[in-house]
Motif scaffolding. Structure first.
Motif, PDB file in Angstrom:
ATOM      1  N   VAL A   5      -0.085   5.420  -6.110  1.00  0.00           N
ATOM      2  CA  VAL A   5      -0.185   5.511  -4.654  1.00  0.00           C
ATOM      3  C   VAL A   5      -0.247   4.087  -4.124  1.00  0.00           C
ATOM      4  O   VAL A   5      -1.080   3.285  -4.548  1.00  0.00           O
ATOM      5  N   ILE A   6       0.663   3.776  -3.202  1.00  0.00           N
ATOM      6  CA  ILE A   6       0.797   2.431  -2.664  1.00  0.00           C
ATOM      7  C   ILE A   6       0.193   2.411  -1.257  1.00  0.00           C
ATOM      8  O   ILE A   6       0.518   3.264  -0.423  1.00  0.00           O
ATOM      9  N   VAL A   7      -0.667   1.444  -0.996  1.00  0.00           N
ATOM     10  CA  VAL A   7      -1.340   1.308   0.295  1.00  0.00           C
ATOM     11  C   VAL A   7      -1.098  -0.098   0.816  1.00  0.00           C
ATOM     12  O   VAL A   7      -0.592  -0.960   0.090  1.00  0.00           O
ATOM     13  N   PRO A   8      -1.432  -0.384   2.084  1.00  0.00           N
ATOM     14  CA  PRO A   8      -1.230  -1.725   2.609  1.00  0.00           C
ATOM     15  C   PRO A   8      -1.877  -2.789   1.714  1.00  0.00           C
ATOM     16  O   PRO A   8      -3.010  -2.639   1.262  1.00  0.00           O
ATOM     17  N   VAL A  63       1.811  -4.857  -7.649  1.00  0.00           N
ATOM     18  CA  VAL A  63       0.721  -5.831  -7.575  1.00  0.00           C
ATOM     19  C   VAL A  63       0.002  -5.672  -6.239  1.00  0.00           C
ATOM     20  O   VAL A  63       0.542  -5.108  -5.283  1.00  0.00           O
ATOM     21  N   ARG A  64      -1.212  -6.171  -6.192  1.00  0.00           N
ATOM     22  CA  ARG A  64      -2.003  -6.159  -4.960  1.00  0.00           C
ATOM     23  C   ARG A  64      -2.148  -7.581  -4.466  1.00  0.00           C
ATOM     24  O   ARG A  64      -2.522  -8.481  -5.217  1.00  0.00           O
ATOM     25  N   GLY A 110       1.493 -14.505  -8.994  1.00  0.00           N
ATOM     26  CA  GLY A 110       1.048 -13.122  -8.961  1.00  0.00           C
ATOM     27  C   GLY A 110       1.944 -12.197  -8.165  1.00  0.00           C
ATOM     28  O   GLY A 110       1.539 -11.079  -7.813  1.00  0.00           O
ATOM     29  N   SER A 111       3.175 -12.621  -7.893  1.00  0.00           N
ATOM     30  CA  SER A 111       4.122 -11.776  -7.165  1.00  0.00           C
ATOM     31  C   SER A 111       4.842 -10.853  -8.134  1.00  0.00           C
ATOM     32  O   SER A 111       4.716 -10.976  -9.353  1.00  0.00           O
ATOM     33  N   VAL A 112       5.625  -9.913  -7.595  1.00  0.00           N
ATOM     34  CA  VAL A 112       6.456  -9.075  -8.458  1.00  0.00           C
ATOM     35  C   VAL A 112       7.739  -9.819  -8.803  1.00  0.00           C
ATOM     36  O   VAL A 112       8.162 -10.738  -8.097  1.00  0.00           O
TER      37      VAL A 112
END
Length: 232
Positions: free
Chosen positions: A84-87, A133-134, A155-157
């Motif tokens: 589940v992807i959130v802001p 990633v967050r 830390g990026s995709v």
């Protein structure tokens, strides 16, 4: 040169459960003047009603980035991933030789608003893969924070293309400057709010192709959230 892609001229798909605006040609919306910008092929501004979504469907040879602005997006794919992807989350799926997935609003009561971005990969036939990633909100506040590039820097995709994608949130009085290498070009997408790009006002849904500019300055008297794409 800065060429604005006015939000009111975008394509649109509107059905009972989906309201989607297309910055570039997509689906039944075809405009030979809007076929993408370099390797950036799709920016869809999607709003999905509670409990609804895109059923299982396939992709191949495309890098797909999902960036949630409000709500929660549930993802499942044929590689066995489920999330589940959130802001604050950034999701990247490399379709490569072929993958199927579904995307649904994870809430039964609240809508979800997200940007779906497609980038043409530098090579076809790569192995499908998934990454999420967050990015903490404080790292995006008042600045442009890298969220995707070829190497997964900071830390990026990781995206299989020579592209750098940045996200930034700006409150009243905040500003950021970005220098552009001479051989590169940029696309700015206003995800929310109002921003000034080198002094010109852009609003939610507007995009801008930036070519031959040594740098840009972003500032606002309101609030804004933007994505910046730096491309070869």
């Amino acid at each position: 040169m800065i060429r604005v892609r006015d939000r009111m001229t975008r394509g649109r798909t509107q059905v009972s459960w989906l309201d989607s605006h297309h910055s570039f040609s997509f689906g039944n919306y075809r405009d030979p003047e809007q076929m993408g910008f370099g390797a950036l092929r799709v920016i869809n501004d999607d709003r999905v009603t509670p409990g609804a979504g895109f059923g299982e469907h396939g992709h191949a040879d495309m890098e797909i980035i999902s960036y949630v602005l409000e709500g929660a997006l549930e993802h499942k794919d044929s590689m066995g991933n489920g999330s589940v992807i959130v802001p604050g989350d950034v999701q990247r799926m490399s379709a490569g030789t072929g993958v199927t997935h579904s995307e649904f609003n994870a809430s039964r009561t609240e809508p979800v608003h997200f940007l779906q971005i497609w980038v043409i990969p530098e090579a076809q036939g790569i192995a499908p893969s998934y990454e999420q990633v967050r990015i903490p909100p404080e790292e995006r506040q008042g600045r442009l924070r890298l969220i995707a590039d070829r190497w997964g820097s900071e830390g990026s995709v990781t995206v299989h293309q020579d592209i750098r994608v940045y996200a930034g949130e700006f409150a009243e009085g905040e500003a950021a400057t970005y220098r552009i290498d001479e051989e590169r070009r940029c696309w700015l997408q206003v995800a929310r709010g109002i921003i000034r790009l080198n002094g010109d006002e852009l609003r939610e849904g507007d995009g801008a192709a930036i070519v031959g500019e040594p740098q840009i300055t972003l500032e606002t008297d309101h609030r804004a959230e933007v994505l910046l794409f730096d491309l070869a």
